[in-house]
Design an enzyme around this catalytic site. Structure first.
Site, PDB file in Angstrom:
ATOM      1  N   SER A   1      19.074  62.457  20.546  1.00  0.00           N
ATOM      2  CA  SER A   1      17.623  62.310  20.661  1.00  0.00           C
ATOM      3  C   SER A   1      17.132  61.803  19.314  1.00  0.00           C
ATOM      4  O   SER A   1      17.852  61.925  18.308  1.00  0.00           O
ATOM      5  CB  SER A   1      17.013  63.682  20.963  1.00  0.00           C
ATOM      6  OG  SER A   1      15.630  63.686  20.730  1.00  0.00           O
TER       7      SER A   1
ATOM      8  N   TYR B   1      16.242  72.869  20.006  1.00  0.00           N
ATOM      9  CA  TYR B   1      16.578  71.500  20.440  1.00  0.00           C
ATOM     10  C   TYR B   1      16.972  70.635  19.243  1.00  0.00           C
ATOM     11  O   TYR B   1      17.981  69.927  19.267  1.00  0.00           O
ATOM     12  CB  TYR B   1      15.354  70.925  21.160  1.00  0.00           C
ATOM     13  CG  TYR B   1      15.578  69.611  21.875  1.00  0.00           C
ATOM     14  CD1 TYR B   1      16.200  69.570  23.116  1.00  0.00           C
ATOM     15  CD2 TYR B   1      15.143  68.406  21.325  1.00  0.00           C
ATOM     16  CE1 TYR B   1      16.387  68.368  23.794  1.00  0.00           C
ATOM     17  CE2 TYR B   1      15.313  67.201  21.992  1.00  0.00           C
ATOM     18  CZ  TYR B   1      15.937  67.186  23.227  1.00  0.00           C
ATOM     19  OH  TYR B   1      16.108  65.992  23.889  1.00  0.00           O
TER      20      TYR B   1
HETATM   21  P1  NAD Z   1      16.402  65.735  33.444  1.00  0.00           P
HETATM   22  O1  NAD Z   1      15.775  67.079  33.496  1.00  0.00           O
HETATM   23  O2  NAD Z   1      15.779  64.614  34.209  1.00  0.00           O
HETATM   24  O3  NAD Z   1      17.927  65.815  33.874  1.00  0.00           O
HETATM   25  C1  NAD Z   1      18.800  66.782  33.345  1.00  0.00           C
HETATM   26  C2  NAD Z   1      19.942  67.023  34.313  1.00  0.00           C
HETATM   27  O4  NAD Z   1      20.841  67.941  33.686  1.00  0.00           O
HETATM   28  C3  NAD Z   1      19.490  67.657  35.644  1.00  0.00           C
HETATM   29  O5  NAD Z   1      20.062  66.945  36.727  1.00  0.00           O
HETATM   30  C4  NAD Z   1      20.027  69.091  35.557  1.00  0.00           C
HETATM   31  O6  NAD Z   1      20.396  69.633  36.818  1.00  0.00           O
HETATM   32  C5  NAD Z   1      21.251  68.891  34.672  1.00  0.00           C
HETATM   33  N1  NAD Z   1      21.655  70.119  33.984  1.00  0.00           N
HETATM   34  C6  NAD Z   1      20.875  71.010  33.319  1.00  0.00           C
HETATM   35  N2  NAD Z   1      21.615  72.022  32.852  1.00  0.00           N
HETATM   36  C7  NAD Z   1      22.910  71.769  33.226  1.00  0.00           C
HETATM   37  C8  NAD Z   1      24.140  72.441  33.041  1.00  0.00           C
HETATM   38  N3  NAD Z   1      24.220  73.617  32.391  1.00  0.00           N
HETATM   39  N4  NAD Z   1      25.258  71.883  33.552  1.00  0.00           N
HETATM   40  C9  NAD Z   1      25.204  70.703  34.219  1.00  0.00           C
HETATM   41  N5  NAD Z   1      24.071  70.024  34.451  1.00  0.00           N
HETATM   42  C10 NAD Z   1      22.932  70.554  33.950  1.00  0.00           C
HETATM   43  O7  NAD Z   1      16.497  65.395  31.882  1.00  0.00           O
HETATM   44  P2  NAD Z   1      16.587  64.013  31.076  1.00  0.00           P
HETATM   45  O8  NAD Z   1      15.276  63.774  30.450  1.00  0.00           O
HETATM   46  O9  NAD Z   1      17.219  62.938  31.892  1.00  0.00           O
HETATM   47  O10 NAD Z   1      17.557  64.473  29.891  1.00  0.00           O
HETATM   48  C11 NAD Z   1      18.921  64.143  29.846  1.00  0.00           C
HETATM   49  C12 NAD Z   1      19.398  64.242  28.406  1.00  0.00           C
HETATM   50  O11 NAD Z   1      18.639  63.337  27.591  1.00  0.00           O
HETATM   51  C13 NAD Z   1      19.231  65.625  27.768  1.00  0.00           C
HETATM   52  O12 NAD Z   1      20.354  65.917  26.963  1.00  0.00           O
HETATM   53  C14 NAD Z   1      17.990  65.455  26.913  1.00  0.00           C
HETATM   54  O13 NAD Z   1      17.954  66.341  25.821  1.00  0.00           O
HETATM   55  C15 NAD Z   1      18.155  64.017  26.459  1.00  0.00           C
HETATM   56  N6  NAD Z   1      16.922  63.385  25.997  1.00  0.00           N
HETATM   57  C16 NAD Z   1      15.851  63.271  26.839  1.00  0.00           C
HETATM   58  C17 NAD Z   1      14.705  62.680  26.349  1.00  0.00           C
HETATM   59  C18 NAD Z   1      13.494  62.514  27.216  1.00  0.00           C
HETATM   60  O14 NAD Z   1      12.438  62.165  26.658  1.00  0.00           O
HETATM   61  N7  NAD Z   1      13.541  62.717  28.508  1.00  0.00           N
HETATM   62  C19 NAD Z   1      14.638  62.191  25.051  1.00  0.00           C
HETATM   63  C20 NAD Z   1      15.763  62.332  24.237  1.00  0.00           C
HETATM   64  C21 NAD Z   1      16.898  62.923  24.730  1.00  0.00           C
END
Ligand code: NAD
Length: 260
Positions: A142, A155
């Site tokens: 991130s 985080y």
């Molecule tokens: P999201 O909530 O859309 O998807 C997350 C997925 O992870 C879901 O399908 C959930 O079921 C799964 N998950 C959660 N806990 C789990 C576990 N213990 N085992 C297996 N699966 C699990 O989230 P997103 O925004 O697509 O985020 C994905 C990644 O990107 C994360 O690591 C997040 O920190 C990172 N990220 C997101 C953003 C953002 O702005 N959305 C920015 C930077 C980084």
């Protein structure tokens, strides 16, 4: 197709960024393993890929559970033949000021982001070494791998930690052709971020519009959200990059929010 004959596992790919990474890599010819807590969601993304003419399976996996991670990787290798790319992406967000951060929530955050990255790496890298083909391991970091924000102690700590893990994997893996990367998105409008908008408005005592305009996008160059497509394009490029020239690096995908 840069990923033809490769098998790629994406954790947390039933939703958001992970789902988009799975779809992009499938378009480049990879067979995809969608590993998620949410098996119905994972199977539904697998069906989407099959409808595009690709190959994919859904696997039930809690990335914090060693037995489930090992079983999921074994199932993937048994059904698809190898693991050439791992995208360690599953993640959640929990925000509190430090003085109120419940210890159980702190441990949950570190477990999903760091134990999950470690366990999936350990299980996948053994197959990458044994196959003699090497592979690519991509961690979903991130901007918070490089920058801090209020309320996000767990985080920010976890996402900084991924930089360390990726650098060790780069050094240990080089001899056997395993490369590692951290992809660092800015705010992407997925369920994870939608949930934070009202939470941050409440914690910071400002409106939801102000959270989006000032807190989330205030530092970007163009005032717009990073997209799942932006992130998946970078992940797919790195997954197919043929040498170790970029190994151990992090790549910030943030519309200019954070510039290294
Ligand atoms: P999201 O909530 O859309 O998807 C997350 C997925 O992870 C879901 O399908 C959930 O079921 C799964 N998950 C959660 N806990 C789990 C576990 N213990 N085992 C297996 N699966 C699990 O989230 P997103 O925004 O697509 O985020 C994905 C990644 O990107 C994360 O690591 C997040 O920190 C990172 N990220 C997101 C953003 C953002 O702005 N959305 C920015 C930077 C980084």
């Amino acid at each position: 197709m840069s990923l033809k004959d490769k098998v790629a596992m994406v954790t947390g790919a039933a939703s958001g960024i992970g789902r988009e990474c799975a779809l992009h890599m499938a378009k480049e010819g990879a067979a995809i393993v969608i590993a998620d807590l949410n098996l119905d969601g994972a199977n539904s993304v697998a069906r989407e890929i099959e409808a595009m003419g690709g190959k994919a399976i859904g696997v039930s996996m809690d990335v914090t559970n060693e037995d489930q991670v090992n079983a999921g990787i074994e199932e993937a290798v048994a059904k698809l033949g190898s693991i050439d790319v791992l995208v360690s992406n599953a993640g959640i967000q929990i925000v509190h000021p430090i003085e109120e951060f419940p210890f159980a929530d702190w441990k949950k955050m570190l477990s999903i982001h760091l134990d999950g990255a470690f366990l999936t790496t350990q299980a996948a890298i053994k197959h990458m070494y044994a196959s003699g083909r090497g592979g690519s391991i991509i961690y979903m970091g991130s901007v918070h791998s490089h920058e801090a924000s209020k309320l996000k102690s767990a985080y920010v700590t976890a996402k900084h930690g991924l930089l360390g893990l990726a650098r060790v994997v780069a050094k240990e893996g080089a001899e056997r052709n395993v490369r590692s990367y951290v992809v660092c998105p800015g705010f992407v409008k997925t369920p994870l971020v939608e949930k934070q908008i009202p939470e941050q408005a409440k914690s910071l005592g400002i409106s939801e519009e102000e959270v989006v305009k000032n807190v989330m996008l205030g530092q970007t160059a163009d005032g717009i959200f990073t997209t799942t497509d932006d992130v998946a394009s970078v992940v797919t490029f790195l997954a197919g990059f043929p040498t170790a020239a970029l190994t151990g690096q992090s790549f910030i995908v943030s519309h200019g929010w954070y510039m290294q």
